[in-house]
Design an enzyme around this catalytic site. Structure first.
Site, PDB file in Angstrom:
ATOM      1  N   TYR A 142       0.635  -0.835  -0.080  1.00 11.52           N
ATOM      2  CA  TYR A 142      -0.108  -0.076   0.033  1.00 11.52           C
ATOM      3  C   TYR A 142       0.623   1.312   0.511  1.00 11.52           C
ATOM      4  O   TYR A 142       0.551   2.575  -0.345  1.00 11.52           O
ATOM      5  CB  TYR A 142      -0.903  -0.197   1.247  1.00 11.52           C
ATOM      6  N   LYS A 193       3.113 -15.639   1.550  1.00 13.76           N
ATOM      7  CA  LYS A 193       3.029 -16.548   0.752  1.00 13.76           C
ATOM      8  C   LYS A 193       5.059 -16.208  -0.120  1.00 13.76           C
ATOM      9  O   LYS A 193       5.360 -16.367  -0.990  1.00 13.76           O
ATOM     10  CB  LYS A 193       2.606 -15.272  -0.688  1.00 13.76           C
ATOM     11  N   ASP A 249      -4.723  -7.254   6.049  1.00  9.64           N
ATOM     12  CA  ASP A 249      -6.338  -6.439   5.196  1.00  9.64           C
ATOM     13  C   ASP A 249      -7.523  -7.254   4.935  1.00  9.64           C
ATOM     14  O   ASP A 249      -8.898  -7.534   5.285  1.00  9.64           O
ATOM     15  CB  ASP A 249      -5.857  -5.469   4.085  1.00  9.64           C
ATOM     16  N   ASP A 253     -10.597  -9.007   7.226  1.00  9.86           N
ATOM     17  CA  ASP A 253     -12.103  -8.979   7.487  1.00  9.86           C
ATOM     18  C   ASP A 253     -12.878 -10.388   7.379  1.00  9.86           C
ATOM     19  O   ASP A 253     -13.779 -10.358   7.604  1.00  9.86           O
ATOM     20  CB  ASP A 253     -12.078  -8.595   5.820  1.00  9.86           C
TER      21      ASP A 253
END
Ligand code: NAD
Length: 365
Positions: A142, A193, A249, A253
């Site tokens: 981000y 990952k 993120d 959620d």
């Protein structure tokens, strides 16, 4: 008893209504002699824009920096949709996160027994669920540079985001996760990952190194895509999960929704410990927004806000027992069948924001 300062930023929409319940709760715990909080209120988001033309004033930023903890409601609303980008309501929250250096985002997913039926998963998979997702908040894709869209000159464009982590950023978030796990089930899953990303390879290496200082912690590596599957297959296998900004993120959620309504979800964001005092800067806020559709009606669910305050008791002030009692009070009123509109179920009693807040305080005794 030590005096602690809280800076309250109710914000916009339902933010002011749910913060009023936390203020009642603080008055109660102070009156009982369980705490000695001093509070000051400030403006953030649209309400700060209306008063000062900015999303948070310099004076309020100073107060936030000086407080032992910041308790934040919610910001935003249609009224401010067309204000300049730099002073939009969310800019106030982003400024707070940046200036307080809040790199660790804590998102618990707790399923109260009384609401287990309301989950989209089978009751037996979620009843008693208690997961803590620790998300890195200030690095990764981000924020990494370059971040751009370029014209290629052949009618095509090229978009680039950069996933970048330095080892110190991974080390400090891993240590937050291990410290928290030591107060819980002592089990941490680190999700990345590393099979396809260099940042994942470094993530795993640094997390393993940091784990060397926590011999009691059981550390498991999990690929982030598998973590997503496991969260909906068998979420109770997790205690603490630590992951980067992007995966966090999404995974937080997904985990949150296992437990039902947005109105139930608290969060905390922590900074680095101060070199002298060891205290961390911290901001506590519900996950939801300002809910303009129900603002001003006195029907918002205050539980996410009150549970965020309980997180402040636990993580900023070490008041583990009182935090647990507030959480138990929430669970008890739900067992009694009290519900705000967002979590309403057949056979339960519908209550408003203030009634729910009062009932939780009454359970505390
Ligand atoms: P929202 O979270 O405000 O609302 C989504 C839905 O959930 C609405 O139907 C709302 O009524 C309901 N809801 C949310 N919290 C509730 C509660 N405590 N009790 C009962 N119902 C609740 O998200 P949105 O509608 O996408 O955004 C509204 C505004 O909030 C926007 O301006 C957005 O930018 C802002 N926002 C702010 C934050 C923040 O302050 N951290 C986070 C998300 C959205």
């Amino acid at each position: 008893m030590a005096t602690h300062s809280l800076f309250l930023l109710p914000g916009d929409g339902i933010g002011t209504e749910i913060m009023a319940e936390v203020e009642k709760l603080i008055a109660h715990t102070n009156a009982k002699g369980w705490t000695d909080f001093t509070t000051e209120n400030g403006l953030v988001g649209g309400s700060a824009y209306d008063a000062h033309g900015v999303a948070i004033s310099e004076e309020d930023m100073e107060k936030a920096l000086g407080a032992d903890a910041v308790i934040f409601g919610a910001v935003g609303g249609a009224k401010w949709d067309s204000v300049p980008y730099e002073v939009r309501p969310e800019a106030g929250l982003l400024r707070l996160r940046k200036d307080l250096g809040l790199f660790a985002n804590l998102r618990p997913a707790i399923c109260y027994s009384a609401l287990a039926e309301a989950s989209s998963l089978k009751k037996e998979l979620v009843e008693g669920l208690d997961i803590l997702i620790v998300r890195e908040l200030t690095g990764g894709v981000y924020f990494g540079e370059p971040k751009e869209i370029t014209e290629l000159g052949n009618g095509q464009k090229r978009a680039v985001d950069t996933q970048v982590y330095e080892s110190y950023e991974i080390d400090r978030i891993a240590r937050v996760a291990f410290d928290l796990a030591m107060t819980r089930g002592k089990k941490v899953h680190s999700a990345d990952k590393k099979n396809v990303m260099k940042s994942g390879v470094l993530w795993d290496e640094v997390v393993r190194q940091a784990a060397g200082d926590y011999p009691e912690i059981e550390l498991y590596h999990i690929l982030a895509d598998n973590a997503a599957m496991q969260l909906v297959r068998n979420p109770k296998q997790f205690d603490v999960m630590v992951t980067d900004n992007l995966f966090g993120d999404i995974l937080s959620d997904a985990a949150a929704m296992l437990t039902g309504s947005l109105g139930m979800l608290p969060s905390a964001s922590l900074g680095a410990p101060d070199a002298q005092t060891g205290k961390r800067k911290a901001l506590y806020e519900p996950v939801h927004g300002s809910a303009p559709d129900i603002a001003g009606q006195g029907v918002a669910n205050p539980i996410a806000m009150i549970a965020s305050f309980a997180m402040a008791l636990r993580y900023s002030f070490g008041m583990i027992d009182l935090a647990g009692r507030v959480e138990k009070a929430i669970s008890d009123v739900l067992e009694d069948g009290l519900r705000t509109g967002d979590i309403m179920q057949d056979g339960c009693k519908r209550v408003g924001t203030a009634e729910m807040g009062d009932a939780i305080i009454a359970k505390l005794g």
